[in-house]
Design a protein around this motif. Structure first.
Motif, mmCIF file in Angstrom:
data_model
loop_
_atom_site.group_PDB
_atom_site.id
_atom_site.type_symbol
_atom_site.label_atom_id
_atom_site.label_comp_id
_atom_site.label_asym_id
_atom_site.label_seq_id
_atom_site.Cartn_x
_atom_site.Cartn_y
_atom_site.Cartn_z
ATOM 1 N N PHE A 13 12.811 -6.266 -2.244
ATOM 2 C CA PHE A 13 13.171 -4.847 -2.322
ATOM 3 C C PHE A 13 14.552 -4.498 -1.768
ATOM 4 C CE2 PHE A 13 8.468 -4.780 -2.300
ATOM 5 C CZ PHE A 13 8.259 -4.085 -3.479
ATOM 6 N N GLU A 41 3.868 2.955 -4.150
ATOM 7 C CA GLU A 41 3.012 2.180 -5.036
ATOM 8 C C GLU A 41 3.579 0.780 -5.276
ATOM 9 O OE1 GLU A 41 5.569 4.996 -7.543
ATOM 10 O OE2 GLU A 41 4.370 5.081 -5.690
ATOM 11 N N GLU A 42 4.911 0.657 -5.286
ATOM 12 C CA GLU A 42 5.529 -0.660 -5.443
ATOM 13 C C GLU A 42 5.261 -1.537 -4.221
ATOM 14 O OE1 GLU A 42 9.562 0.090 -8.063
ATOM 15 O OE2 GLU A 42 9.591 0.625 -5.931
ATOM 16 N N LEU A 43 5.432 -0.949 -3.042
ATOM 17 C CA LEU A 43 5.226 -1.710 -1.819
ATOM 18 C C LEU A 43 3.765 -2.129 -1.674
ATOM 19 C CD1 LEU A 43 6.491 -2.847 0.725
ATOM 20 C CD2 LEU A 43 6.113 -0.645 1.845
ATOM 21 N N ALA A 102 1.571 -2.572 -4.070
ATOM 22 C CA ALA A 102 1.263 -3.603 -5.064
ATOM 23 C C ALA A 102 1.798 -4.960 -4.610
ATOM 24 C CB ALA A 102 1.852 -3.224 -6.422
ATOM 25 N N PHE A 103 2.971 -4.962 -4.017
ATOM 26 C CA PHE A 103 3.533 -6.200 -3.482
ATOM 27 C C PHE A 103 2.619 -6.787 -2.398
ATOM 28 C CE2 PHE A 103 5.745 -7.917 0.215
ATOM 29 C CZ PHE A 103 6.329 -9.050 -0.325
ATOM 30 N N ALA A 144 11.859 1.146 -1.571
ATOM 31 C CA ALA A 144 10.619 0.851 -2.288
ATOM 32 C C ALA A 144 9.787 2.113 -2.410
ATOM 33 C CB ALA A 144 9.819 -0.227 -1.571
ATOM 34 N N ALA A 145 9.219 2.330 -3.561
ATOM 35 C CA ALA A 145 8.243 3.394 -3.733
ATOM 36 C C ALA A 145 6.922 2.940 -3.126
ATOM 37 C CB ALA A 145 8.066 3.718 -5.215
#
Length: 200
Positions: free
Chosen positions: A29, A64-66, A68-69, A61-62
């Motif tokens: 990220f 939801e992105e974080l 999901a990671f 990072a959004a």
């Protein structure tokens, strides 16, 4: 005479988690403008607190992105049964990390380990920015943002048999108080350089 109590302290990234989740998070990220100064940090010339502040400033990072990671990461499969083994025998397990609670707590919830006491740095998201804070830095060695030594001293009694598990250069601060060390990576090198016995 009562039997000696075993008490376990474990690092998270690269020890409980299969990989260093924090390192990979920043690799994924960050904008690439900041490079962690490994040699200076190991030598104690710069603190991980300052490194994290600079690193997070280059990372976006959004939520939801974080999430999901984090959800794609895994713990060592031997760790949950190890914790259950310790619970049955009354051996306390403490998690000490110079990483961030955001991903540690989320992973522990997924694995049903949310009751484990965790001492780490704190991370929040604000408008896509990673905002770190350091609740234990005042009680630190100056190199680590969250020095593990004070936690080991605080939660052990003189008669405890202290076991330490770790893999990095933030671990010697805690491992130096252990009667048994399980080590790899940077902690293994520290043990070898300082004549400390360890289990690979």
């Amino acid at each position: 005479m009562s039997p000696q109590r075993a008490i376990i302290f474990s690092d998270f990234d690269g020890t409980i988690a299969k990989i260093d989740v924090g390192d990979l998070l920043y690799d994924v990220f960050s904008d690439g403008s900041y490079v962690w100064p490994d040699a200076d940090w190991i030598a104690g010339k710069v603190s991980s607190k300052d490194c994290y502040l600079d690193q997070c400033a280059s990372t976006r990072a959004a939520p939801e992105e974080l999430d999901a990671f984090i959800d794609a990461q895994e713990l060592d499969p031997g760790f949950p049964p190890f914790v259950e083994h310790c619970r049955r025998r009354g051996y306390p397990v403490y998690v000490l990390s110079d990483g961030m609670d955001y991903y540690i707590n989320r992973l522990f919830r997924r694995y049903g380990l949310e009751e484990l006491p965790v001492f780490s740095n704190h991370l929040e998201l604000a408008g896509g920015k990673l905002v770190p804070s350091f609740p234990y830095f005042a009680d630190t060695c100056g190199r680590c943002a969250n020095c593990k030594g004070p936690h080991v001293r605080r939660y052990t009694q003189p008669d405890d048999f202290v076991i330490y598990l770790g893999d990095g250069w933030s671990d010697p601060c805690g491992a130096q108080y252990a009667h048994a060390i399980f080590a790899k990576g940077g902690l293994q090198k520290w043990c070898e350089q300082n004549g400390r016995e360890y289990h690979p």
